[in-house]
Scaffold this motif. Structure first.
Motif, PDB file in Angstrom:
ATOM      1  N   ALA A   1     -13.693 -10.688   7.123  1.00 15.51           N
ATOM      2  CA  ALA A   1     -14.704 -10.056   8.005  1.00 15.51           C
ATOM      3  C   ALA A   1     -13.767  -9.234   9.098  1.00 15.51           C
ATOM      4  O   ALA A   1     -14.007  -8.102   9.449  1.00 15.51           O
ATOM      5  CB  ALA A   1     -15.710 -11.051   8.954  1.00 15.51           C
ATOM      6  N   GLU A   2     -12.831 -10.266   9.344  1.00 20.06           N
ATOM      7  CA  GLU A   2     -11.872  -9.443  10.513  1.00 20.06           C
ATOM      8  C   GLU A   2     -10.936  -8.302   9.718  1.00 20.06           C
ATOM      9  O   GLU A   2     -10.918  -7.067  10.441  1.00 20.06           O
ATOM     10  CB  GLU A   2     -10.644 -10.421  10.833  1.00 20.06           C
ATOM     11  N   ILE A   3     -10.533  -8.447   8.270  1.00 20.14           N
ATOM     12  CA  ILE A   3      -9.760  -7.448   7.824  1.00 20.14           C
ATOM     13  C   ILE A   3     -10.771  -6.227   7.625  1.00 20.14           C
ATOM     14  O   ILE A   3     -10.388  -5.040   8.016  1.00 20.14           O
ATOM     15  CB  ILE A   3      -9.330  -7.970   6.472  1.00 20.14           C
ATOM     16  N   VAL A   4     -11.810  -6.564   7.119  1.00 22.99           N
ATOM     17  CA  VAL A   4     -12.991  -5.475   6.815  1.00 22.99           C
ATOM     18  C   VAL A   4     -13.107  -4.715   8.382  1.00 22.99           C
ATOM     19  O   VAL A   4     -13.086  -3.287   8.185  1.00 22.99           O
ATOM     20  CB  VAL A   4     -14.129  -5.880   6.365  1.00 22.99           C
ATOM     21  N   ALA A   5     -13.303  -5.443   9.409  1.00 27.85           N
ATOM     22  CA  ALA A   5     -13.687  -4.515  10.503  1.00 27.85           C
ATOM     23  C   ALA A   5     -12.445  -3.887  10.997  1.00 27.85           C
ATOM     24  O   ALA A   5     -12.443  -2.749  11.444  1.00 27.85           O
ATOM     25  CB  ALA A   5     -13.990  -5.465  11.633  1.00 27.85           C
TER      26      ALA A   5
ATOM     27  N   GLY B   1     -10.420   3.742   9.863  1.00 28.67           N
ATOM     28  CA  GLY B   1     -10.792   4.776   9.039  1.00 28.67           C
ATOM     29  C   GLY B   1     -10.506   4.602   7.715  1.00 28.67           C
ATOM     30  O   GLY B   1     -10.808   5.519   6.697  1.00 28.67           O
ATOM     31  N   LEU B   2     -10.243   3.156   7.235  1.00 29.70           N
ATOM     32  CA  LEU B   2      -9.827   3.093   5.769  1.00 29.70           C
ATOM     33  C   LEU B   2     -10.915   2.407   5.189  1.00 29.70           C
ATOM     34  O   LEU B   2     -10.725   1.887   3.992  1.00 29.70           O
ATOM     35  CB  LEU B   2      -8.700   2.294   5.654  1.00 29.70           C
ATOM     36  N   GLY B   3     -12.327   2.229   5.677  1.00 31.93           N
ATOM     37  CA  GLY B   3     -13.193   1.526   5.275  1.00 31.93           C
ATOM     38  C   GLY B   3     -13.875   2.313   3.991  1.00 31.93           C
ATOM     39  O   GLY B   3     -13.594   3.136   3.998  1.00 31.93           O
ATOM     40  N   LEU B   4     -15.137   1.719   3.687  1.00 30.70           N
ATOM     41  CA  LEU B   4     -15.849   2.360   2.788  1.00 30.70           C
ATOM     42  C   LEU B   4     -16.457   3.603   2.864  1.00 30.70           C
ATOM     43  O   LEU B   4     -16.781   3.857   4.210  1.00 30.70           O
ATOM     44  CB  LEU B   4     -17.103   1.393   2.369  1.00 30.70           C
ATOM     45  N   GLY B   5     -16.340   4.623   2.035  1.00 32.55           N
ATOM     46  CA  GLY B   5     -16.862   5.771   2.244  1.00 32.55           C
ATOM     47  C   GLY B   5     -15.778   6.790   3.016  1.00 32.55           C
ATOM     48  O   GLY B   5     -16.167   8.096   3.229  1.00 32.55           O
TER      49      GLY B   5
ATOM     50  N   GLY C   1       0.828  11.406  -3.500  1.00 33.50           N
ATOM     51  CA  GLY C   1      -0.538  10.684  -3.715  1.00 33.50           C
ATOM     52  C   GLY C   1      -0.478   9.342  -3.437  1.00 33.50           C
ATOM     53  O   GLY C   1      -1.234   8.507  -3.476  1.00 33.50           O
ATOM     54  N   VAL C   2       0.919   8.480  -3.233  1.00 35.49           N
ATOM     55  CA  VAL C   2       0.943   7.055  -3.041  1.00 35.49           C
ATOM     56  C   VAL C   2       1.346   7.078  -1.605  1.00 35.49           C
ATOM     57  O   VAL C   2       2.369   7.589  -1.027  1.00 35.49           O
ATOM     58  CB  VAL C   2       2.244   6.544  -3.811  1.00 35.49           C
ATOM     59  N   THR C   3       0.599   6.293  -0.871  1.00 40.48           N
ATOM     60  CA  THR C   3       0.834   5.970   0.442  1.00 40.48           C
ATOM     61  C   THR C   3       0.596   4.639   0.836  1.00 40.48           C
ATOM     62  O   THR C   3      -0.210   3.791   0.085  1.00 40.48           O
ATOM     63  CB  THR C   3      -0.052   6.949   1.269  1.00 40.48           C
ATOM     64  N   LEU C   4       1.221   3.981   1.767  1.00 35.69           N
ATOM     65  CA  LEU C   4       1.052   2.802   2.102  1.00 35.69           C
ATOM     66  C   LEU C   4       0.145   3.053   3.535  1.00 35.69           C
ATOM     67  O   LEU C   4       0.943   3.316   4.381  1.00 35.69           O
ATOM     68  CB  LEU C   4       2.337   2.116   2.767  1.00 35.69           C
ATOM     69  N   GLN C   5      -0.971   2.689   3.534  1.00 43.49           N
ATOM     70  CA  GLN C   5      -1.938   2.911   4.980  1.00 43.49           C
ATOM     71  C   GLN C   5      -1.852   1.724   5.951  1.00 43.49           C
ATOM     72  O   GLN C   5      -1.937   1.948   7.031  1.00 43.49           O
ATOM     73  CB  GLN C   5      -3.365   3.143   4.390  1.00 43.49           C
ATOM     74  N   ALA C   6      -1.890   0.436   5.386  1.00 47.59           N
ATOM     75  CA  ALA C   6      -1.942  -0.575   6.322  1.00 47.59           C
ATOM     76  C   ALA C   6      -1.201  -1.896   5.774  1.00 47.59           C
ATOM     77  O   ALA C   6      -1.059  -1.962   4.463  1.00 47.59           O
ATOM     78  CB  ALA C   6      -3.309  -0.856   6.850  1.00 47.59           C
ATOM     79  N   VAL C   7      -0.384  -2.408   6.335  1.00 50.57           N
ATOM     80  CA  VAL C   7       0.110  -3.835   6.119  1.00 50.57           C
ATOM     81  C   VAL C   7      -0.530  -4.882   6.814  1.00 50.57           C
ATOM     82  O   VAL C   7      -0.493  -4.843   8.053  1.00 50.57           O
ATOM     83  CB  VAL C   7       1.505  -3.787   6.337  1.00 50.57           C
ATOM     84  N   LEU C   8      -0.985  -5.934   6.046  1.00 48.00           N
ATOM     85  CA  LEU C   8      -1.802  -7.081   6.659  1.00 48.00           C
ATOM     86  C   LEU C   8      -1.030  -8.283   6.741  1.00 48.00           C
ATOM     87  O   LEU C   8      -0.648  -8.846   5.656  1.00 48.00           O
ATOM     88  CB  LEU C   8      -3.149  -7.104   5.929  1.00 48.00           C
ATOM     89  N   HIS C   9      -0.726  -8.635   7.906  1.00 47.10           N
ATOM     90  CA  HIS C   9       0.272  -9.877   7.988  1.00 47.10           C
ATOM     91  C   HIS C   9      -0.914 -11.114   8.407  1.00 47.10           C
ATOM     92  O   HIS C   9      -1.532 -11.012   9.378  1.00 47.10           O
ATOM     93  CB  HIS C   9       0.985  -9.748   8.904  1.00 47.10           C
ATOM     94  N   LEU C  10      -0.990 -12.060   7.224  1.00 45.05           N
ATOM     95  CA  LEU C  10      -1.899 -12.958   7.643  1.00 45.05           C
ATOM     96  C   LEU C  10      -0.973 -14.216   8.266  1.00 45.05           C
ATOM     97  O   LEU C  10      -0.189 -14.698   7.295  1.00 45.05           O
ATOM     98  CB  LEU C  10      -2.487 -13.769   6.162  1.00 45.05           C
TER      99      LEU C  10
END
Ligand code: AMP
Length: 192
Positions: A176-180, A186-190, A101-110
């Motif tokens: 906005a870019e992160i949300v897009a 496929g990790l967005g809302l819903g 149940g613990v997964t790392l789905q995305a790593v965001l590098h700013l």
């Protein structure tokens, strides 16, 4: 969130946590709270924080693992400031494999250039008065990031979950870019 000090991890992580209704787990915040409350962990961590050095890996894992598990079971998390060394990343990965149940789905590098990081950290120093935002400590933390945390970029690139975002823009544009990006993954809302 994987980024240098001052790149905007805290700001962006706060927004993502609010948007997706998930936990924002910020290792630096947790450590500062432990120091302020003078707990045993805080006593051990204080000098490292003041110097801008990383606290030992095992101490981090002790305070983070339980929180990540709880948050994962409750719907998810944004990790801000952890992992910060290869040893932490590998330990976190082993733990995730063990714990269903613990997964790392995305790593965001700013991505933010060194001069911009310095000027943001100086501005934060006069705004928030964090004891590790002094001139000398800022330089040291940037060096620590380059030597100990930057190698994680390659580690996550090879696992194909690294996404680099231009963090030099206005916070709203970065969000906005992160949300897009999360939506496109496929990790967005819903979508879970
Ligand atoms: P931050 O608020 O993320 O800039 O973290 C502040 C300080 O907390 C860092 O300079 C380190 O001393 C400590 N710290 C935060 N996260 C970690 C970590 N994952 N590993 C080791 N030390 C950390």
């Amino acid at each position: 969130m994987l980024a240098a000090p001052g790149a905007g991890k805290g700001t962006q992580a706060d927004r993502l946590a609010a948007r997706y209704g998930i936990e924002h787990i910020a290792s630096g915040e947790i450590l500062r709270a432990e120091v302020a409350a003078a707990t045993a962990v805080g006593e051990k961590a204080k000098d490292y924080l003041d110097r801008g050095d990383l606290v030992p890996d095992d101490l981090l894992l002790d305070i983070i693992a339980g929180r990540v598990l709880t948050a994962a079971l409750a719907g998810g998390y944004v990790l801000d400031g952890f992992p910060r060394t290869l040893a932490q990343a590998e330990a976190a990965h082993r733990l995730a494999v063990e714990l269903d149940g613990v997964t790392l789905q995305a790593v965001l590098h700013l991505e933010v250039g060194a001069d911009e990081l310095r000027s943001r950290l100086r501005a934060r120093a006069s705004r928030e008065g964090r004891p590790d935002d002094t001139e000398a400590t800022i330089e040291h933390r940037l060096e620590v990031f380059a030597s100990q945390t930057e190698p994680l970029l390659e580690y996550y690139r090879s696992r194909e979950i690294l996404h680099t975002i231009d963090g030099e823009r206005q916070p709203d544009e970065v969000t906005a870019e992160i949300v897009a990006l999360l939506d496109s993954l496929g990790l967005g809302l819903g979508l879970g």
